[in-house]
Design an enzyme around this catalytic site. Structure first.
Site, PDB file in Angstrom:
ATOM      1  N   LYS A  19     -19.809  40.276   1.593  1.00 22.90           N
ATOM      2  CA  LYS A  19     -20.130  41.318   0.249  1.00 22.90           C
ATOM      3  C   LYS A  19     -18.540  40.856  -0.516  1.00 22.90           C
ATOM      4  O   LYS A  19     -17.626  40.516   0.487  1.00 22.90           O
ATOM      5  CB  LYS A  19     -19.855  42.817   0.800  1.00 22.90           C
ATOM      6  CG  LYS A  19     -20.228  43.662  -0.467  1.00 22.90           C
ATOM      7  CD  LYS A  19     -20.940  44.585  -0.048  1.00 22.90           C
ATOM      8  CE  LYS A  19     -20.740  45.861  -1.366  1.00 22.90           C
ATOM      9  NZ  LYS A  19     -22.480  45.512  -2.329  1.00 22.90           N
TER      10      LYS A  19
ATOM     11  N   GLY B 124     -20.907  49.148  -7.018  1.00 26.05           N
ATOM     12  CA  GLY B 124     -19.430  49.735  -7.028  1.00 26.05           C
ATOM     13  C   GLY B 124     -18.593  48.995  -6.427  1.00 26.05           C
ATOM     14  O   GLY B 124     -17.092  49.155  -6.355  1.00 26.05           O
ATOM     15  N   LEU B 125     -18.382  47.653  -5.567  1.00 31.08           N
ATOM     16  CA  LEU B 125     -17.443  47.294  -4.738  1.00 31.08           C
ATOM     17  C   LEU B 125     -17.334  48.004  -4.011  1.00 31.08           C
ATOM     18  O   LEU B 125     -15.982  47.619  -4.100  1.00 31.08           O
ATOM     19  CB  LEU B 125     -16.371  46.486  -5.667  1.00 31.08           C
ATOM     20  CG  LEU B 125     -17.323  45.226  -6.559  1.00 31.08           C
ATOM     21  CD1 LEU B 125     -15.952  45.544  -8.023  1.00 31.08           C
ATOM     22  CD2 LEU B 125     -17.022  44.373  -6.382  1.00 31.08           C
TER      23      LEU B 125
ATOM     24  N   ASN C 261     -15.952  35.927  -6.803  1.00 27.86           N
ATOM     25  CA  ASN C 261     -17.201  36.968  -8.116  1.00 27.86           C
ATOM     26  C   ASN C 261     -16.385  36.943  -9.121  1.00 27.86           C
ATOM     27  O   ASN C 261     -15.257  37.773  -9.589  1.00 27.86           O
ATOM     28  CB  ASN C 261     -17.383  37.815  -7.266  1.00 27.86           C
ATOM     29  CG  ASN C 261     -18.428  38.922  -8.770  1.00 27.86           C
ATOM     30  OD1 ASN C 261     -18.824  39.188 -10.025  1.00 27.86           O
ATOM     31  ND2 ASN C 261     -18.729  39.821  -7.819  1.00 27.86           N
TER      32      ASN C 261
ATOM     33  N   CYS D 218     -16.550  40.180 -13.918  1.00 22.36           N
ATOM     34  CA  CYS D 218     -15.610  41.234 -13.715  1.00 22.36           C
ATOM     35  C   CYS D 218     -14.280  41.426 -14.374  1.00 22.36           C
ATOM     36  O   CYS D 218     -14.136  40.235 -15.004  1.00 22.36           O
ATOM     37  CB  CYS D 218     -14.648  41.902 -12.308  1.00 22.36           C
ATOM     38  SG  CYS D 218     -13.516  40.463 -12.077  1.00 22.36           S
TER      39      CYS D 218
ATOM     40  N   ILE E   9     -27.943  33.561 -10.412  1.00 20.60           N
ATOM     41  CA  ILE E   9     -27.128  34.286 -11.045  1.00 20.60           C
ATOM     42  C   ILE E   9     -25.842  35.458 -10.599  1.00 20.60           C
ATOM     43  O   ILE E   9     -27.541  35.950  -9.547  1.00 20.60           O
ATOM     44  CB  ILE E   9     -28.330  34.357 -12.312  1.00 20.60           C
ATOM     45  CG1 ILE E   9     -29.617  34.859 -11.760  1.00 20.60           C
ATOM     46  CG2 ILE E   9     -28.351  33.614 -13.538  1.00 20.60           C
ATOM     47  CD1 ILE E   9     -30.426  36.406 -12.644  1.00 20.60           C
TER      48      ILE E   9
ATOM     49  N   THR F 250     -26.194  39.458 -10.859  1.00 18.55           N
ATOM     50  CA  THR F 250     -27.401  40.931 -11.765  1.00 18.55           C
ATOM     51  C   THR F 250     -27.019  40.741 -13.052  1.00 18.55           C
ATOM     52  O   THR F 250     -26.213  40.169 -13.585  1.00 18.55           O
ATOM     53  CB  THR F 250     -27.285  41.703 -10.689  1.00 18.55           C
ATOM     54  OG1 THR F 250     -26.369  42.409 -10.996  1.00 18.55           O
ATOM     55  CG2 THR F 250     -27.880  42.039  -9.159  1.00 18.55           C
TER      56      THR F 250
ATOM     57  N   GLY G  23     -33.897  36.255  -7.742  1.00 17.86           N
ATOM     58  CA  GLY G  23     -35.783  37.134  -6.779  1.00 17.86           C
ATOM     59  C   GLY G  23     -36.676  36.249  -5.968  1.00 17.86           C
ATOM     60  O   GLY G  23     -37.878  35.709  -6.168  1.00 17.86           O
TER      61      GLY G  23
ATOM     62  N   GLY H  48     -31.671  37.328  -2.038  1.00 10.81           N
ATOM     63  CA  GLY H  48     -30.890  38.800  -1.686  1.00 10.81           C
ATOM     64  C   GLY H  48     -31.672  39.845  -1.820  1.00 10.81           C
ATOM     65  O   GLY H  48     -31.603  39.972  -0.550  1.00 10.81           O
TER      66      GLY H  48
HETATM   67  O1  RRO Z   1     -20.913  45.825  -6.657  1.00 12.09           O
HETATM   68  C1  RRO Z   1     -21.522  46.356  -7.104  1.00 12.09           C
HETATM   69  O2  RRO Z   1     -22.247  46.803  -7.471  1.00 12.09           O
HETATM   70  C2  RRO Z   1     -22.122  44.390  -8.048  1.00 12.09           C
HETATM   71  C3  RRO Z   1     -21.826  43.061  -7.957  1.00 12.09           C
HETATM   72 BR1  RRO Z   1     -19.485  42.890  -7.903  1.00 12.09          BR
HETATM   73  C4  RRO Z   1     -21.585  42.204  -8.617  1.00 12.09           C
HETATM   74  O3  RRO Z   1     -21.503  41.124  -8.478  1.00 12.09           O
HETATM   75  N1  RRO Z   1     -23.470  41.833  -8.534  1.00 12.09           N
HETATM   76  C5  RRO Z   1     -24.361  43.584  -8.535  1.00 12.09           C
HETATM   77  O4  RRO Z   1     -25.666  43.567  -9.266  1.00 12.09           O
HETATM   78  N2  RRO Z   1     -23.254  44.522  -8.152  1.00 12.09           N
END
Ligand code: RRO
Length: 635
Positions: free
Chosen positions: A386, A413-414, A468, A471, A531, A533, A584, A605
């Protein structure tokens, strides 16, 4: 005791009305005996995703009854003084014997005599309605038993008041199993159950037929007109209340009221909570509930049972599965069976092309739930962590997930321990996995990213780093991965810091993703993955507001596959570095499509949430297609 790794098919033995609810029975030949409070993730085998829409994700249900019942412990008198023995008054050998009487069936017996698991279901949406419509002999995908369980009361000394069970609505289910276990052990137990109205009421004759129950209903159709907590309030006013222990399950406002009443009277209580859940084994981070003192707990692995304290709740380690916070000794993982010639990716030798998408599988939590079977049958050829940030993050306020047609939206939200916590606590445990480790990292500035890359680059357990870039940069306010120039500048800053492969995880939310991929390659990226999301939202029909607390999130699942294929095709044509394709993928055919579009590796995923062994299954399906020389099927 751990759940079998992966989902399994069980037959429906019976499905019948019980008041306004249904009792739904499954025959389980593969799982251990569940403990009261534990739950299962259920999805029907056939006609799930019919019309390509909902239901897509499995649903969580507490088990209400198990047949055959566990054998009575030899320590238990057949009759006699109620509540005269309890686990706390036994020596440790006796206590273990008593505990094992909860799990008295050997695997061999189980093959001959599958467990019959009863669940209480109310058809309130496409998933529950689909399960309500099942007929005997149809099959259901089952993952479990999951989560922790109710514990034994602390205060059950001789003469103690015993247990008070307080159930509301469909939440009466786990209390039915708990009551039977207490009855087996001669624990004096009083039962208080409440329902909203006649339509939202049921299960009494089937689950509580042989015991006395005090009832309440908001519309007065049965028992006391009012709340079940009125009954609890009156009961706790009794002389013996202080030595009682309360066990409760029901809607959140009812649990809040139970916790407050128990706190007022100094009575210990345990509450089985509910929260929207996509996976049930710690992977999706959707079932977060606030922790006293800040942060969130995942109810599936730190619950569903919590202990009431000071009018709030505390989380305690699971009894059903392993403690995920404990440092478990690790047996050396078996060498992976040779499955295919293997794949070369950025200098790493992988046994097949199937890995996981970051944030869709928590190997540490899964190890706690499934034990060493996870290592023996590890579902991916490399593991992607993660996303890690520089500082610890609690993650977003719930609700974090929302099911959509053929997919789901997340805004997690990481949540993560931050770089330092990751290196100290997570990395040593992830290094025990039998595959190379790719660590996903995200910063909000180039300096943050640089510190993350330096921290990770210094550790030999890290095989590669995924950046990633979905952001915002705190300085420019721009999403790094939406701008080729930002992406190029980031890579130019990071490339000199490490010789480890750098993979750039691209966002699909741009007009020209190939331009960003080209910039990443120009900056020195060794690979790109895509990809992430798709930006998405959904309105909750019950409130008219977004179903996700953050207002929007990222869409994943089969719904996005065609978009992913288009982007993988255009990017694979534009760059020379390898592409990790995801979006998917739920079958070998989907993985083959991704490879045919130009990907070198395929990441699984959202499908992991439905099936913890999905990676293994998809790799197997893919490899047999490749062996048959099958290419892209355009039918
Ligand atoms: O943690 C998330 O909400 C999140 C992240 Br960092 C991401 O890169 N992609 C996603 O679908 N959720």
């Amino acid at each position: 005791m751990t759940a079998p790794f992966g989902r399994r098919l069980c037959s429906v033995a019976e499905n019948r009305a019980s008041g306004g609810y249904r009792i739904f029975s499954l025959l389980d030949a593969g799982g251990p005996e569940p403990l009261p409070g534990q739950f299962y993730m259920l999805a029907t085998e056939a006609r799930w995703e019919e019309r390509g829409e909902r239901p897509f994700l499995p649903r969580a249900f507490s088990v209400a009854h198990v047949e055959p019942e566990p054998l009575r412990s030899p320590l238990q008198p057949d009759s006699g003084q109620k509540g005269d023995r309890n686990e706390n008054s036994l020596d440790s050998g006796e206590a273990e014997a008593l505990r094992s009487s909860f799990r008295s069936h050997t695997d061999e017996n189980r093959e001959r005599n599958p467990l019959r698991l009863d669940f209480l279901i109310e058809g309130i949406g496409p998933g529950t309605e689909r399960l309500c419509a099942l007929e005997s002999g149809e099959r259901v995908w089952v993952n479990g038993p999951l989560g922790n369980s109710f514990s034994l009361p602390d205060e059950l000394a001789p003469g103690a008041a015993g247990a008070i069970l307080v159930g509301g609505g469909i939440g009466i289910a786990p209390l039915a199993l708990l009551r039977r276990r207490f009855a087996n052990r001669n624990v004096p137990t009083r039962v208080l159950l409440g329902f909203r109205d006649a339509t939202h009421s049921g299960g009494l004759d089937d689950l509580f037929a042989c015991c006395e129950v005090a009832l309440a209903s908001e519309d007065g159709h049965i028992g006391h007109r009012g709340y079940v907590t009125d009954l609890l309030d009156a009961m706790l006013a009794g002389d013996d209340a202080a030595s009682a222990a309360v066990y409760s399950c029901g809607p959140p406002p009812m649990l809040d009221a139970v916790a407050a009443l128990c706190a007022d009277r100094g009575v210990s209580c345990e509450l089985a909570m509910e929260s929207p859940m996509a996976c049930g084994y710690g992977a999706c981070y959707g079932c977060a509930v606030p922790k006293p003192g800040g942060g969130y707990a995942r109810l599936c692995v730190e619950g569903p049972v919590v202990r009431g304290a000071d009018g709030g709740v505390v989380f305690f380690p699971p009894q059903g599965g392993a403690d995920i916070s404990a440092e478990a000794p690790v047996s050396a993982p078996a060498a992976p069976a040779e499955e295919a010639p293997g794949v070369e990716f950025c200098g790493l030798k992988l046994r097949n092309p199937v890995i996981n998408a970051s944030g869709t599988f928590d190997a540490i939590a899964a190890r706690g739930v499934y034990g060493d079977a996870l290592l023996e049958e590890f579902p991916f050829a490399a593991f992607v962590s993660k996303t890690v940030t520089l500082e610890p993050r609690a993650g977003n306020e719930p609700q974090r997930i929302w099911e959509t047609p053929a997919g789901m939206i997340n805004s997690i939200g990481l949540p993560n321990r931050g770089l330092e916590g990751f290196l100290a606590e997570d990395l040593p445990r992830l290094a025990e996995l039998p595959v190379p480790l790719i660590v996903s990292a995200m910063g909000t500035s180039r300096e943050d990213f640089a510190r993350l890359v330096e921290g990770l680059a210094s550790r030999e357990e890290v095989a590669a780093i995924e950046l990633n870039v979905s952001c915002p940069n705190v300085h420019s306010g721009l999403i790094v991965g939406e701008q080729p120039s930002e992406t190029l500048a980031l890579l130019e800053a990071l490339r000199p810091l490490t010789a480890k492969p750098l993979i750039v995880k691209l966002t699909p939310n741009v007009a020209d993703p190939a331009a960003v991929a080209v910039a990443a390659e120009e900056g020195g990226a060794d690979a790109v993955s895509l990809i992430n999301t798709l930006k998405a939202s959904a309105i909750d029909p019950a409130t008219g507001k977004p179903g996700i607390a953050a207002g929007h999130g990222g869409l994943s699942g089969p719904a996005v596959r065609a978009v992913a294929i288009a982007q993988v095709r255009s990017i694979a044509a534009a760059v020379g570095v390898p592409v990790v394709g995801m979006g998917g993928v739920g079958s070998g055919a989907d993985a083959l499509e991704m490879l045919s579009a130009g990907a070198t590796l395929v990441a699984v995923g959202t499908e992991n949430f439905r099936d913890p062994r999905a990676g293994k299954r998809i790799a197997k399906e893919l490899l047999s297609s490749l062996e048959r020389g099958q290419g892209l099927n355009l039918d």
